[in-house]
Design a protein around this motif. Structure first.
Motif, PDB file in Angstrom:
ATOM      1  N   GLY A 190      17.947  -0.074   2.107  1.00  0.00           N
ATOM      2  CA  GLY A 190      18.452  -1.346   2.587  1.00  0.00           C
ATOM      3  C   GLY A 190      17.386  -2.330   3.036  1.00  0.00           C
ATOM      4  N   LEU A 191      16.106  -1.903   3.078  1.00  0.00           N
ATOM      5  CA  LEU A 191      15.035  -2.813   3.466  1.00  0.00           C
ATOM      6  C   LEU A 191      14.634  -3.713   2.300  1.00  0.00           C
ATOM      7  N   GLN A 192      14.066  -4.863   2.619  1.00  0.00           N
ATOM      8  CA  GLN A 192      13.495  -5.750   1.615  1.00  0.00           C
ATOM      9  C   GLN A 192      12.147  -5.181   1.147  1.00  0.00           C
ATOM     10  N   PRO A 193      11.689  -5.545  -0.064  1.00  0.00           N
ATOM     11  CA  PRO A 193      10.432  -4.978  -0.577  1.00  0.00           C
ATOM     12  C   PRO A 193       9.246  -5.130   0.372  1.00  0.00           C
ATOM     13  N   HIS A 194       9.104  -6.297   1.004  1.00  0.00           N
ATOM     14  CA  HIS A 194       7.954  -6.464   1.906  1.00  0.00           C
ATOM     15  C   HIS A 194       8.082  -5.566   3.126  1.00  0.00           C
ATOM     16  N   GLU A 195       9.313  -5.274   3.546  1.00  0.00           N
ATOM     17  CA  GLU A 195       9.511  -4.375   4.669  1.00  0.00           C
ATOM     18  C   GLU A 195       9.172  -2.934   4.287  1.00  0.00           C
ATOM     19  N   VAL A 196       9.507  -2.553   3.052  1.00  0.00           N
ATOM     20  CA  VAL A 196       9.145  -1.222   2.558  1.00  0.00           C
ATOM     21  C   VAL A 196       7.628  -1.078   2.501  1.00  0.00           C
ATOM     22  N   ALA A 197       6.962  -2.124   2.011  1.00  0.00           N
ATOM     23  CA  ALA A 197       5.498  -2.095   1.941  1.00  0.00           C
ATOM     24  C   ALA A 197       4.888  -1.950   3.334  1.00  0.00           C
ATOM     25  N   HIS A 198       5.413  -2.691   4.308  1.00  0.00           N
ATOM     26  CA  HIS A 198       4.876  -2.614   5.666  1.00  0.00           C
ATOM     27  C   HIS A 198       5.219  -1.287   6.334  1.00  0.00           C
ATOM     28  N   ALA A 199       6.202  -0.584   5.803  1.00  0.00           N
ATOM     29  CA  ALA A 199       6.518   0.750   6.323  1.00  0.00           C
ATOM     30  C   ALA A 199       5.541   1.811   5.824  1.00  0.00           C
ATOM     31  N   GLY A 200       4.639   1.411   4.913  1.00  0.00           N
ATOM     32  CA  GLY A 200       3.604   2.340   4.462  1.00  0.00           C
ATOM     33  C   GLY A 200       3.696   2.784   3.023  1.00  0.00           C
ATOM     34  N   ILE A 201       4.509   2.099   2.204  1.00  0.00           N
ATOM     35  CA  ILE A 201       4.683   2.479   0.800  1.00  0.00           C
ATOM     36  C   ILE A 201       3.908   1.502  -0.088  1.00  0.00           C
ATOM     37  N   GLY A 202       2.989   2.031  -0.883  1.00  0.00           N
ATOM     38  CA  GLY A 202       2.273   1.238  -1.875  1.00  0.00           C
ATOM     39  C   GLY A 202       2.900   1.431  -3.243  1.00  0.00           C
ATOM     40  N   TYR A 203       2.830   0.409  -4.085  1.00  0.00           N
ATOM     41  CA  TYR A 203       3.515   0.453  -5.378  1.00  0.00           C
ATOM     42  C   TYR A 203       2.631  -0.153  -6.452  1.00  0.00           C
ATOM     43  N   VAL A 204       2.392   0.605  -7.508  1.00  0.00           N
ATOM     44  CA  VAL A 204       1.669   0.127  -8.681  1.00  0.00           C
ATOM     45  C   VAL A 204       2.675   0.111  -9.829  1.00  0.00           C
ATOM     46  N   PRO A 205       3.230  -1.070 -10.159  1.00  0.00           N
ATOM     47  CA  PRO A 205       4.292  -1.124 -11.171  1.00  0.00           C
ATOM     48  C   PRO A 205       3.751  -0.935 -12.583  1.00  0.00           C
ATOM     49  N   GLU A 206       4.654  -0.623 -13.480  1.00  0.00           N
ATOM     50  CA  GLU A 206       4.277  -0.374 -14.869  1.00  0.00           C
ATOM     51  C   GLU A 206       3.623  -1.594 -15.504  1.00  0.00           C
ATOM     52  N   ASP A 207       4.093  -2.793 -15.162  1.00  0.00           N
ATOM     53  CA  ASP A 207       3.533  -4.008 -15.760  1.00  0.00           C
ATOM     54  C   ASP A 207       2.327  -4.540 -14.985  1.00  0.00           C
ATOM     55  N   ARG A 208       1.862  -3.789 -13.974  1.00  0.00           N
ATOM     56  CA  ARG A 208       0.679  -4.080 -13.161  1.00  0.00           C
ATOM     57  C   ARG A 208       0.874  -5.233 -12.200  1.00  0.00           C
ATOM     58  N   ALA A 209       1.587  -6.298 -12.604  1.00  0.00           N
ATOM     59  CA  ALA A 209       1.976  -7.389 -11.713  1.00  0.00           C
ATOM     60  C   ALA A 209       0.798  -8.007 -10.959  1.00  0.00           C
ATOM     61  N   ILE A 210      -0.337  -8.136 -11.631  1.00  0.00           N
ATOM     62  CA  ILE A 210      -1.446  -8.861 -11.025  1.00  0.00           C
ATOM     63  C   ILE A 210      -1.152 -10.353 -11.068  1.00  0.00           C
ATOM     64  N   PHE A 211      -1.893 -11.121 -10.290  1.00  0.00           N
ATOM     65  CA  PHE A 211      -1.775 -12.574 -10.317  1.00  0.00           C
ATOM     66  C   PHE A 211      -2.833 -13.105 -11.275  1.00  0.00           C
ATOM     67  N   PRO A 212      -2.438 -13.502 -12.485  1.00  0.00           N
ATOM     68  CA  PRO A 212      -3.419 -13.772 -13.541  1.00  0.00           C
ATOM     69  C   PRO A 212      -4.370 -14.920 -13.249  1.00  0.00           C
TER      70      PRO A 212
END
Length: 232
Positions: free
Chosen positions: A66-88
């Motif tokens: 139920g948390l938003q993605p930024h809240e999940v990240a701040h809870a200590g979860i890092g994510y490397v997506p399949e499409d890499r999602a870099i800022f080109p």
């Protein structure tokens, strides 16, 4: 520990995850295997809150469901997506800085100096726009950007797809270092060679649910499982 219980996820009316149960301990690499389209990437997105999860997702004492993605990240979860999602359009350095939880600060384990020590090519291209990097360089940038947030758990989705063998070896070494640093690592990977080499345990997903759990050695002892759920 990352704990997932009775996790369901949907794309519209399509029921993709159908009651997934799994866990990943600190200091452990768990490989999630399966054919394309069975729901492995969807599981990562559900944990991160990128699609609404139905069920229970918890990391240590923190409820992630139920948390938003930024809240999940701040809870200590890092994510490397399949499409890499870099800022080109941003430089290598700017992409890495965006991974820091607070501007100008890095975590205890992963700093700019350590990133550049692990992959000197990023130091050489520090001020280069990310869009002109090679596929391997972009993968490393995406991985290290997530680590700059000093996560306690990493979800890494198909990190070796399309990479040269040398970069694949580099990815494997970084995954092992994550576990040595005490992170819980969930690896979604299509290449059995690396998935089984780095993993402490393995899950196989089929039809939106877990159909096998065991060690790499136990999987090797059951060729019928590999044939039914992994081979094309």
């Amino acid at each position: 520990m990352l704990k997932i219980q009775d996790l369901h996820a949907y794309y519209g009316k399509s029921h993709v995850l159908r009651g997934v149960n799994m866990h990943v301990e600190r200091g452990e690499i768990v490989s999630l295997l399966g054919r394309n389209g069975v729901g492995r990437s969807t599981l990562c997105k559900a944990v991160m809150g990128l699609i609404p999860p139905v069920g229970h997702v918890q990391f240590d004492d923190k409820i992630l469901s139920g948390l938003q993605p930024h809240e999940v990240a701040h809870a200590g979860i890092g994510y490397v997506p399949e499409d890499r999602a870099i800022f080109p359009g941003l430089s290598v350095l700017q992409n890495l800085e965006l991974g820091m939880k607070r501007k100008g600060l890095t975590g205890d384990k992963w700093t700019l100096d350590k990133v550049y020590e692990w992959f000197p090519r990023l130091k050489e291209r520090e001020h280069t726009p990310a869009e002109v990097l090679s596929g391997g360089e972009q993968q490393m940038l995406s991985t290290f950007r997530a680590l700059m947030g000093d996560p306690q758990c990493m979800l890494v989705d198909e990190p070796t797809e399309g990479l040269a063998p040398k970069i694949v070896d580099d990815v494997a070494a970084i995954l092992k270092q994550m576990a040595a640093d005490g992170l819980a690592v969930l690896l979604v990977e299509q290449k059995l060679s690396i998935a089984l080499d780095v993993a402490d345990r393995v899950y196989i997903m089929g039809d939106g649910d877990i159909v096998f759990e065991g060690t790499p050695e136990e999987l090797q002892e059951h060729p019928e499982i590999r044939k039914e759920w992994l081979e094309v």
